[in-house]
Design an enzyme around this catalytic site. Structure first.
Site, PDB file in Angstrom:
ATOM      1  CG  ASP A  88      -0.363  -0.422   2.248  1.00  0.00           C
ATOM      2  OD1 ASP A  88       0.998  -0.524   2.620  1.00  0.00           O
ATOM      3  OD2 ASP A  88      -1.135  -0.720   3.432  1.00  0.00           O
ATOM      4  CG  ASN A 155      -8.299  -1.607  12.531  1.00  0.00           C
ATOM      5  OD1 ASN A 155      -7.519  -2.403  11.794  1.00  0.00           O
ATOM      6  ND2 ASN A 155      -9.082  -0.649  12.061  1.00  0.00           N
ATOM      7  CG  HIS A 157      -5.571  -2.311   9.044  1.00  0.00           C
ATOM      8  ND1 HIS A 157      -5.806  -1.281  10.043  1.00  0.00           N
ATOM      9  CD2 HIS A 157      -4.095  -2.457   8.888  1.00  0.00           C
ATOM     10  CE1 HIS A 157      -4.681  -0.599  10.199  1.00  0.00           C
ATOM     11  NE2 HIS A 157      -3.680  -1.219   9.376  1.00  0.00           N
ATOM     12  CD  GLU A 162      -8.780   0.866   8.374  1.00  0.00           C
ATOM     13  OE1 GLU A 162      -8.637  -0.231   9.201  1.00  0.00           O
ATOM     14  OE2 GLU A 162      -8.121   1.834   8.598  1.00  0.00           O
TER      15      GLU A 162
HETATM   16  C1  GLP Z   1      -0.221   0.141   8.511  1.00  0.00           C
HETATM   17  C2  GLP Z   1      -0.034  -0.642   7.354  1.00  0.00           C
HETATM   18  C3  GLP Z   1      -0.137  -2.194   7.570  1.00  0.00           C
HETATM   19  C4  GLP Z   1       0.474  -2.487   8.841  1.00  0.00           C
HETATM   20  C5  GLP Z   1      -0.127  -1.863   9.922  1.00  0.00           C
HETATM   21  C6  GLP Z   1       0.592  -2.028  11.367  1.00  0.00           C
HETATM   22  O1  GLP Z   1      -1.375   0.575   8.818  1.00  0.00           O
HETATM   23  N1  GLP Z   1      -0.730  -0.267   6.098  1.00  0.00           N
HETATM   24  O2  GLP Z   1       0.472  -2.778   6.562  1.00  0.00           O
HETATM   25  O3  GLP Z   1       0.243  -3.944   9.001  1.00  0.00           O
HETATM   26  O4  GLP Z   1       0.158  -0.312   9.629  1.00  0.00           O
HETATM   27  O5  GLP Z   1       1.462  -1.173  11.527  1.00  0.00           O
HETATM   28  P1  GLP Z   1       2.914  -1.532  12.655  1.00  0.00           P
HETATM   29  O6  GLP Z   1       3.657  -2.813  11.914  1.00  0.00           O
HETATM   30  O7  GLP Z   1       3.694  -0.284  12.648  1.00  0.00           O
HETATM   31  O8  GLP Z   1       1.872  -2.063  13.725  1.00  0.00           O
END
Ligand code: GLP
Length: 261
Positions: A88, A155, A157, A162
């Site tokens: 993304d 959450n 995702h 989402e």
């Molecule tokens: C973002 C990314 C996800 C990632 C999530 C968790 O929203 N788009 O791909 O898994 O954050 O992030 P973190 O690894 O910092 O907890």
């Protein structure tokens, strides 16, 4: 036809979800801490590259895979024949912005590891639909993703899919939920500066990867992990879609596994 095949077929064809891979088909590894999670994930990616030097890797951003990318740099992983695609990118955030996912990848992977090729959705594109189609086509033309690395949001995702995202979704522009904006605010001066939209691979796109490795560390991910292992397979918790996939490695630390039996 096995129930898994049936489930996949139903899934891709329409939006009914149901019978699926029982949770115990997920390959769960619980390790001590973030460091060990990164080490185990690094071994998996290095093994993939040894088996197939021209692998197509699906990569993630966020705090979770930082240790994995450090391991790959320490081990001098050879990506000279590999292609990478990212999950993304923020929408309407200049690529040059220090918090763009492009810049994250440039620092952790593109510049130090120099894959043969890399791709990431262009969040600056004026023609978003065309960009999403281009991205899907590029993944297909590369032969599909061999190994997809995933983190998970609080959450549940995955990518920026989402809660309530259809499991058949493809790469598209999405609006981010409040919790996600709040979680990502730490990287910006103020929550109001976090982009409110992103381009993300869909859950359908992610499920087409041949192998998936989901990483999670820390207590904030414990509930999402619990839902993945024991919850209903439902779009209300996107990560549960992984139970429809035949080959998922779940590597988590003790804190993230705290609610698992
Ligand atoms: C973002 C990314 C996800 C990632 C999530 C968790 O929203 N788009 O791909 O898994 O954050 O992030 P973190 O690894 O910092 O907890």
């Amino acid at each position: 036809m096995s129930s898994l095949k049936q489930a996949n077929r139903t899934q891709r064809g329409s939006l009914q979800i149901h019978e699926a891979n029982p949770a115990n088909k997920l390959h769960l590894t619980v390790v001590e801490d973030y460091e060990q999670m990164s080490q185990a994930a690094g071994q998996l990616v290095l093994h993939q590259l040894t088996q197939r030097p021209d692998s197509v890797l699906g990569l993630a951003t966020g705090g979770t895979p930082v240790g994995l990318y450090r391991k790959l740099r320490e081990e001098k992983a050879d990506l000279s024949q590999a292609m990478t695609f990212n999950l993304d990118e923020y929408y309407a955030l200049p690529r040059q912005h220090p918090q763009s996912f492009y810049q994250f990848m440039k620092g952790h992977v593109y510049d130090p590891l120099m894959p043969l090729g890399y791709d990431i959705p262009n969040g600056e594109s004026a023609e978003v639909e065309q960009e999403c189609t281009r991205y899907e086509t590029a993944i297909r033309d590369a032969g599909g993703i061999d190994l997809q690395v995933l983190g998970v949001g609080r959450n549940g995702h995955i990518g920026f899919n989402e809660p309530e995202t259809a499991f058949s979704s493809r790469t598209r522009l999405v609006a981010l939920k409040r919790e996600t904006l709040e979680d990502n605010a730490q990287f910006f001066d103020h929550v109001s500066e976090v982009p409110k939209q992103a381009i993300t691979m869909g859950i359908g796109t992610i499920l087409e990867a041949r192998t998936i490795v989901l990483l999670a560390s820390g207590p904030a991910k414990a509930e999402a992990l619990y839902q993945l292992m024991y919850g209903d397979i439902s779009p209300s918790v996107p990560v549960t879609a992984l139970r429809l996939h035949p080959t998922v490695h779940v590597i988590v630390d003790k804190a993230a596994a705290a609610l698992l039996k």
